[in-house]
Design a protein around this motif. Structure first.
Motif, PDB file in Angstrom:
ATOM      1  N   LYS A 166      19.868  11.015  12.589  1.00 50.85           N
ATOM      2  CA  LYS A 166      19.626   9.209  12.200  1.00 50.85           C
ATOM      3  C   LYS A 166      20.846   9.057  12.659  1.00 50.85           C
ATOM      4  N   ASP A 167      22.602  10.606  13.663  1.00 53.39           N
ATOM      5  CA  ASP A 167      23.332   9.353  13.726  1.00 53.39           C
ATOM      6  C   ASP A 167      22.968   9.114  15.426  1.00 53.39           C
ATOM      7  N   MET A 168      23.612   8.151  15.584  1.00 56.63           N
ATOM      8  CA  MET A 168      22.849   7.341  16.901  1.00 56.63           C
ATOM      9  C   MET A 168      23.704   8.086  18.315  1.00 56.63           C
ATOM     10  N   ASN A 169      24.816   8.419  17.781  1.00 60.09           N
ATOM     11  CA  ASN A 169      25.767   8.423  18.936  1.00 60.09           C
ATOM     12  C   ASN A 169      26.047  10.835  19.244  1.00 60.09           C
ATOM     13  N   GLN A 170      24.944  10.911  18.544  1.00 62.17           N
ATOM     14  CA  GLN A 170      24.382  12.066  18.252  1.00 62.17           C
ATOM     15  C   GLN A 170      23.843  12.403  19.518  1.00 62.17           C
ATOM     16  N   ILE A 189      14.168   3.439  11.790  1.00 60.99           N
ATOM     17  CA  ILE A 189      13.684   1.737  10.619  1.00 60.99           C
ATOM     18  C   ILE A 189      12.449   1.805  10.486  1.00 60.99           C
ATOM     19  N   LEU A 190      11.691   2.638  11.267  1.00 60.91           N
ATOM     20  CA  LEU A 190      10.102   2.463  10.810  1.00 60.91           C
ATOM     21  C   LEU A 190       9.675   3.539   9.789  1.00 60.91           C
ATOM     22  N   ARG A 191      10.428   4.440   9.646  1.00 64.66           N
ATOM     23  CA  ARG A 191      10.476   5.101   9.379  1.00 64.66           C
ATOM     24  C   ARG A 191      11.470   5.360   7.362  1.00 64.66           C
ATOM     25  N   SER A 192      11.728   4.497   7.127  1.00 71.44           N
ATOM     26  CA  SER A 192      12.146   4.669   6.249  1.00 71.44           C
ATOM     27  C   SER A 192      11.827   3.038   5.783  1.00 71.44           C
ATOM     28  N   GLY A 193      10.141   2.902   6.527  1.00 68.04           N
ATOM     29  CA  GLY A 193       9.925   1.535   5.386  1.00 68.04           C
ATOM     30  C   GLY A 193      10.629   0.220   6.346  1.00 68.04           C
ATOM     31  N   GLY A 194      10.823   0.191   7.295  1.00 66.77           N
ATOM     32  CA  GLY A 194      11.901  -1.177   7.516  1.00 66.77           C
ATOM     33  C   GLY A 194      10.596  -2.431   8.717  1.00 66.77           C
ATOM     34  N   ILE A 195      11.133  -3.136   9.088  1.00 67.14           N
ATOM     35  CA  ILE A 195       9.719  -3.662   9.959  1.00 67.14           C
ATOM     36  C   ILE A 195      10.694  -4.038  11.062  1.00 67.14           C
ATOM     37  N   LEU A 196      10.204  -3.521  11.894  1.00 64.62           N
ATOM     38  CA  LEU A 196      10.926  -2.996  13.414  1.00 64.62           C
ATOM     39  C   LEU A 196       9.892  -5.036  14.581  1.00 64.62           C
ATOM     40  N   GLU A 249       0.902  -1.205  -0.534  1.00 65.55           N
ATOM     41  CA  GLU A 249       0.169  -0.385   0.005  1.00 65.55           C
ATOM     42  C   GLU A 249       0.908   1.640  -0.234  1.00 65.55           C
ATOM     43  N   LYS A 250       2.325   1.724   0.828  1.00 66.31           N
ATOM     44  CA  LYS A 250       2.566   2.538   0.857  1.00 66.31           C
ATOM     45  C   LYS A 250       4.177   1.897   1.637  1.00 66.31           C
ATOM     46  N   ASN A 251       5.361   2.338   1.098  1.00 63.76           N
ATOM     47  CA  ASN A 251       6.104   2.089   1.394  1.00 63.76           C
ATOM     48  C   ASN A 251       6.845   2.207   3.336  1.00 63.76           C
ATOM     49  N   ASN A 252       5.449   2.434   3.686  1.00 62.40           N
ATOM     50  CA  ASN A 252       5.721   2.439   5.140  1.00 62.40           C
ATOM     51  C   ASN A 252       6.630   0.874   5.898  1.00 62.40           C
ATOM     52  N   GLY A 253       6.734   1.048   6.979  1.00 58.54           N
ATOM     53  CA  GLY A 253       7.278   0.003   8.447  1.00 58.54           C
ATOM     54  C   GLY A 253       5.718  -0.347   8.704  1.00 58.54           C
ATOM     55  N   PHE A 254       6.321  -1.048   9.863  1.00 62.26           N
ATOM     56  CA  PHE A 254       5.179  -1.515  10.961  1.00 62.26           C
ATOM     57  C   PHE A 254       5.972  -2.319  11.622  1.00 62.26           C
ATOM     58  N   ILE A 255       5.149  -2.385  12.802  1.00 62.92           N
ATOM     59  CA  ILE A 255       5.593  -3.221  13.328  1.00 62.92           C
ATOM     60  C   ILE A 255       5.202  -4.565  14.066  1.00 62.92           C
ATOM     61  N   HIS A 277      12.051  -9.631   1.706  1.00 60.11           N
ATOM     62  CA  HIS A 277      13.317  -9.264   1.178  1.00 60.11           C
ATOM     63  C   HIS A 277      13.173  -7.725   1.894  1.00 60.11           C
ATOM     64  N   LYS A 278      13.133  -7.951   3.166  1.00 58.71           N
ATOM     65  CA  LYS A 278      13.448  -6.653   4.209  1.00 58.71           C
ATOM     66  C   LYS A 278      14.367  -7.190   5.218  1.00 58.71           C
ATOM     67  N   PRO A 279      15.129  -6.128   6.068  1.00 58.12           N
ATOM     68  CA  PRO A 279      15.798  -6.983   7.168  1.00 58.12           C
ATOM     69  C   PRO A 279      14.347  -6.961   8.366  1.00 58.12           C
ATOM     70  N   VAL A 280      14.450  -7.563   9.360  1.00 63.36           N
ATOM     71  CA  VAL A 280      13.972  -7.118   9.602  1.00 63.36           C
ATOM     72  C   VAL A 280      14.424  -7.153  11.584  1.00 63.36           C
ATOM     73  N   TYR A 281      14.280  -5.754  12.194  1.00 62.13           N
ATOM     74  CA  TYR A 281      15.088  -5.502  12.834  1.00 62.13           C
ATOM     75  C   TYR A 281      14.123  -6.311  14.430  1.00 62.13           C
TER      76      TYR A 281
END
Lengths: 301, 92
Positions: B68-72, A190-197, A118-124, A144-148
């Motif tokens: 963006k820089d966690m150290n900051q 991470i979420l803002r860049s579309g990642g999975i947390l 839908e959007k390139n948003n991340g999710f929890i 194909h996305k890393p999971v943090y």
């Protein structure tokens, strides 16, 4: 949620390289059943000599199997729980070492993919120590996305090696809640860049929790996942897995929550209903799969 | 030049304090009661990581900024002063 100077929680280190070597040897030589056979003795050892683990399990067993007065019956439930967990650890090891032994059914996966596209948003991704969360996470590799994963890095080097978490070739990365401000700034990026947390929804790591009903008693669960979701307008996907008879697993991602604030006041109170919904899902799970709840700590205290 | 910078920083600090009071769990505190150098997390204002989430979102929505820089992070989130300086230096 924590003050920055939150107390550290220490857990007992269990298992060593020799133990893992034995299980690996039995797995290679005799297959899953051979490795499972070893468990019955190991589980008995923990039942007799690991008081901390038994007490951790009893806090759940006594509530799941009321009235819970019989000493022997309760110990039998704990033993079954230990054996069940051992089997899932072996399964996890087998999957992570590349053995394709299990039929894993995904429930709600298409809806999740649709949500992502839908959007390139991340999710929890909110999970818990119920079933085999590591196997559940591996099913998301196809996204194909890393999971943090927000959790304390594994202290036990033997476990860390065997689980292959946070290695260079792993798609699972760890964010430690011991980081500055509980790692939330990193999590938000991470979420803002579309990642999975991914967050463990049953571990407070010394942070503040909200009291909600779980198995007819007030238990305390963390609400960080819901506060991050509400503040950043993102969904919370509940991830649970269960072992079924015949080398099968079901991984369920069909429960999606949308925490939102109605006003800037009493935010913690507003998050409570989402936490209750999540804990309700956990409770339903424990009723269906009583020996796959591996909390092992007293969430009721 | 210096006067302009100080004026701008003053305006940012004022806006920050208003946003903190309106969005965070700060009860019975008026924006003008927050000191410029008051420590935000732990001691001082006593904010926690629930509030940190809100501040990250506030920075993004109101100033278009990310840390963006966690150290900051520790340096930036120290006080209203340090946050205002970060906004001033990085505003788009």
């Amino acid at each position: 949620m924590p003050k920055d100077n939150k107390p550290k929680i220490f857990t007992k280190i269990r298992g060593n390289r020799l133990g893992f070597w034995f299980f690996e040897f039995f797995l290679k030589a005799f297959g899953l059943r051979g490795a499972y056979a070893l468990l019955y003795g190991v589980a008995l050892h923990y039942l007799l000599f690991d008081r901390e683990a038994v007490l951790g399990a009893l806090s759940y067993i006594k509530r799941r199997f009321p009235p819970g007065k019989s000493f022997l019956k309760n110990r039998l439930h704990v033993y079954r729980l230990f054996v069940s967990q051992g089997k899932q650890l072996i399964d996890r090891f087998a999957v992570l070492s590349g053995r394709n032994l299990f039929d894993i059914k995904l429930k709600g996966y298409d809806e999740l993919v649709a949500l992502l596209s839908e959007k390139n948003n991340g999710f929890i991704l909110l999970t818990a120590h119920l079933g085999n969360w590591q196997i559940a996470l591996t099913t998301l590799k196809n996204m194909h996305k890393p999971v943090y994963l927000m959790m304390r890095p594994e202290d036990n080097p033997a476990v860390k090696e065997s689980l292959k978490i946070d290695g260079q070739d792993s798609f699972i990365r760890i964010i430690s809640p011991d980081g500055y401000l509980g790692g939330v700034v990193e999590a938000m990026n991470i979420l803002r860049s579309g990642g999975i947390l991914s967050i463990m929804g049953d571990r407070r790591y010394g942070f503040e929790g909200i009291g909600v009903s779980f198995l007819n008693d007030e238990a305390y669960f963390p609400f960080g996942a819901f506060s991050i979701a509400a503040a950043s307008n993102l969904p919370v996907v509940v991830l649970l897995s269960a072992k079924l008879p015949g080398n099968k697993y079901v991984v369920d991602v069909s429960n999606i929550l949308y925490p939102r604030y109605n006003s800037p006041k009493d935010k913690k109170e507003q998050l409570k209903k989402y936490l209750e919904e999540f804990v309700g899902i956990l409770e339903k799970y424990t009723l269906e799969y009583p020996y796959q709840c591996f909390l092992f700590h007293d969430v009721w205290s | 030049m210096e006067d302009n910078k100080e004026q701008e920083l003053k305006a940012i600090r004022k806006k920050l304090k208003e946003l903190l009071v309106s969005h965070l769990s700060l009860e019975d505190i008026k924006p003008e009661e927050i000191k410029d150098d008051e420590i935000l997390f732990g001691e001082g204002l006593g904010l926690d990581s629930l509030d940190a989430v809100e501040i990250v979102v506030l920075l993004q929505r109101n100033f278009g900024l990310e840390v963006k820089d966690m150290n900051q992070g520790r340096k930036i989130f120290y006080s209203v002063d340090t946050l205002a300086n970060y906004i001033y230096e990085n505003k788009k």
